[in-house]
Design an enzyme around this catalytic site. Structure first.
Site, PDB file in Angstrom:
ATOM      1  N   HIS A 115      -8.634 -30.114  23.913  1.00  0.00           N
ATOM      2  CA  HIS A 115      -8.397 -30.355  24.792  1.00  0.00           C
ATOM      3  C   HIS A 115      -9.160 -29.737  25.916  1.00  0.00           C
ATOM      4  CE1 HIS A 115      -5.432 -27.222  24.026  1.00  0.00           C
ATOM      5  NE2 HIS A 115      -5.456 -27.033  25.225  1.00  0.00           N
ATOM      6  N   HIS A 179      -1.267 -17.472  31.687  1.00  0.00           N
ATOM      7  CA  HIS A 179      -0.333 -18.364  30.657  1.00  0.00           C
ATOM      8  C   HIS A 179      -0.674 -17.839  29.509  1.00  0.00           C
ATOM      9  CE1 HIS A 179      -4.034 -20.418  29.729  1.00  0.00           C
ATOM     10  NE2 HIS A 179      -3.704 -21.202  29.092  1.00  0.00           N
TER      11      HIS A 179
HETATM   12  O1  LIG Z   1      -3.792 -25.667  21.546  1.00  0.00           O
HETATM   13  C1  LIG Z   1      -2.336 -25.827  21.790  1.00  0.00           C
HETATM   14  O2  LIG Z   1      -1.607 -26.160  21.031  1.00  0.00           O
HETATM   15  C2  LIG Z   1      -1.749 -25.543  23.040  1.00  0.00           C
HETATM   16  C3  LIG Z   1      -2.684 -25.019  24.066  1.00  0.00           C
HETATM   17  C4  LIG Z   1      -2.176 -24.915  25.536  1.00  0.00           C
HETATM   18  C5  LIG Z   1      -0.868 -24.893  25.803  1.00  0.00           C
HETATM   19  C6  LIG Z   1      -0.451 -24.797  27.103  1.00  0.00           C
HETATM   20  C7  LIG Z   1      -1.471 -24.676  28.069  1.00  0.00           C
HETATM   21  C8  LIG Z   1      -2.559 -24.480  27.850  1.00  0.00           C
HETATM   22  O3  LIG Z   1      -3.697 -24.363  28.653  1.00  0.00           O
HETATM   23  C9  LIG Z   1      -3.216 -24.736  26.319  1.00  0.00           C
HETATM   24  O4  LIG Z   1      -4.254 -24.699  26.120  1.00  0.00           O
HETATM   25 FE   LIG Z   2      -5.854 -23.792  27.259  1.00  0.00          FE
END
Ligand SMILES: O=C(O)/C=C/c1cccc(O)c1O
Ligand SMILES: [Fe+2]
Length: 315
Positions: A115, A179
Site C-alpha cells: 500500500h 506514526h
Molecule cells: O503494514 C501494515 O500492516 C500497516 C501499515 C500502516 C498502518 C498505519 C499507518 C501507516 O502509514 C501504515 O503504513
Molecule cells: Fe506506512
C-alpha cells in the site's frame, strides 16, 4: 523543466477504522483536488518514492534503496493487486545514472509493492497503471535505516536524471509523517514465527494477510481510545518537518538523527524520508525554479497517521 510534486501521507486503515465523517470528507476532498491536479498536469512519467512494510522486502536481504524495472502490487488492505506500468528502459537508465552519481542502490526485475506505493498511485491517478511509473523503494521500517542526507542525495540524483530526460515528471513521496503502527522489529522479536515473518513472508495466505490486517485495526482502535502502547503522533514535529521541506532547508533536514526521529515521532516516521527524496528530486529537476505549498495537516489517530500533504509546482 515541467514538473509536479505531490507528497502525501498514506494509511491502509482508510475504510477499516475511520475518523468522523467530516474528517473523512475533508481528506477525500483533498485527495480529489490532488488527483485533479495530476490529471491536469498529465505526466509523461512518475517517480514514486515509497516505503514497504515487510510485504515486498524482507530481512533475508534488505536493501536501503531499490529501483523497480518491473513491479506488481501485492494488493494488501484495499489496494488493487496487479502490475504497474514500469518503463523498463527508463528505469534502467535511471538506475545507471543514480549509481554513477555515487548512490548505491539495489534493483529488481520483480519488485513487489504494497500500500505504500499502490495507495498513492491509485488515489492520485485513479489506477495502478494509468501512467508509466518508476518505483523507488526506501527502507523505512527495518533498522538500520539511511539518514535523511542519503535520501536527499538519492532524490537529487533521480531529479538530475529526470531533468536530462526532459519529460514531464511527477515526483511522489508516500508516507510519514509521525506514526508508529504495530510493525514488528528484529531487535525486540522473540517469537520464532514473528522472526520468520520478518525474514521472509512473501506471498502470505489470505488468512495470514487478514490476521495481520485485523491486528493493525485492533491497534488503531486501542490507540484512538488511548489504551494502546503505540508512540503518540507529534503534530509539532510534523509541521516543522513540512515547513523545512517547503523551505528546502537542507542544512536542517540533513541534520536529523535517526534515533531522534524514532524517539520524537515514532518508528515509522522514517517513511518521511520518501518526502525528503521527492522534494530533493523536484529541486534538482527544476534547478531550484519551483514553489512549494503546504496543503494539509491533521493528526488522525484512527488512521495512525500524522496526515499531511505538500505540493510543488515548477515555475
Ligand atoms: O503494514 C501494515 O500492516 C500497516 C501499515 C500502516 C498502518 C498505519 C499507518 C501507516 O502509514 C501504515 O503504513
Ligand atoms: Fe506506512
Amino acid at each position: 523543466m515541467s514538473a509536479l510534486l505531490q507528497c502525501l501521507s498514506h494509511t491502509p486503515l482508510k475504510g477499516y477504522f475511520d475518523p468522523d465523517a467530516a474528517v473523512v470528507q475533508e481528506v477525500d476532498g483533498l485527495v480529489a483536488r490532488l488527483r485533479g491536479e495530476v490529471e491536469a498536469f498529465d505526466p509523461d512519467v512518475i517517480y514514486l518514492f515509497w516505503p514497504d512494510h515487510l510485504n515486498g522486502f524482507f530481512l533475508d536481504t534488505m536493501p536501503q534503496f531499490c529501483i523497480g524495472m518491473a513491479a506488481e502490487s501485492v494488493g494488501d488492505y484495499q489496494t488493487t493487486a496487479g502490475p504497474l506500468d514500469v518503463p523498463r528502459e527508463l528505469a534502467e537508465a535511471c538506475a545507471n545514472a543514480v549509481v554513477d552519481a555515487g548512490i548505491d542502490l539495489a534493483f529488481s526485475y520483480r519488485m513487489q509493492v504494497d500500500h505504500g506505493c499502490a495507495q498513492p498511485l491509485e488515489e492520485l491517478t485513479g489506477a495502478l497503471a494509468r501512467y508509466p511509473v518508476v518505483p523507488i523503494f526506501i527502507n523505512s521500517v527495518a533498522p538500520p535505516v539511511v539518514r535523511t542526507r542519503r535520501a536527499r542525495l538519492l532524490g537529487e540524483a533521480v531529479g538530475r536524471f529526470a531533468r536530462e530526460r526532459g519529460q514531464r515528471a511527477l515526483f511522489i513521496g508516500s508516507g510519514g509523517l509521525s506514526h508508529n503502527p504495530p510493525v514488528p522489529q528484529m531487535a525486540t522479536a522473540t517469537d520464532p514465527a514473528v522472526i520468520e515473518r520478518l525474514i521472509n513472508n512473501r506471498n502470505p495466505s489470505k488468512e495470514a494477510r487478514d490476521a495481520r490486517q485485523a491486528r493493525t485495526i485492533a491497534a488503531a482502535e486501542a490507540f484512538t481510545a488511548g489504551t494502546g502502547t503505540l508512540h503518540p503522533l507529534n503534530a509539532e514535529w510534523d509541521r516543522r518537518l513540512m515547513a523545512r521541506l517547503a523551505a528546502r532547508d537542507w542544512a536542517a533536514l540533513d541534520a536529523y538523527r535517526n534515533e531522534d526521529i524514532t524517539a520524537d515521532a515514532g518508528g515509522s516516521a522514517h517513511e518521511a524520508k520518501t518526502w525528503v527524496a521527492a522534494v530533493a528530486a523536484m529541486d534538482a529537476a527544476c534547478a531550484g525554479a519551483w514553489k512549494a505549498e503546504e496543503r494539509y495537516y491533521r493528526e488522525i489517530p484512527e488512521w495512525i497517521a500524522g496526515f499531511g500533504a505538500l505540493t510543488g509546482r515548477s515555475d
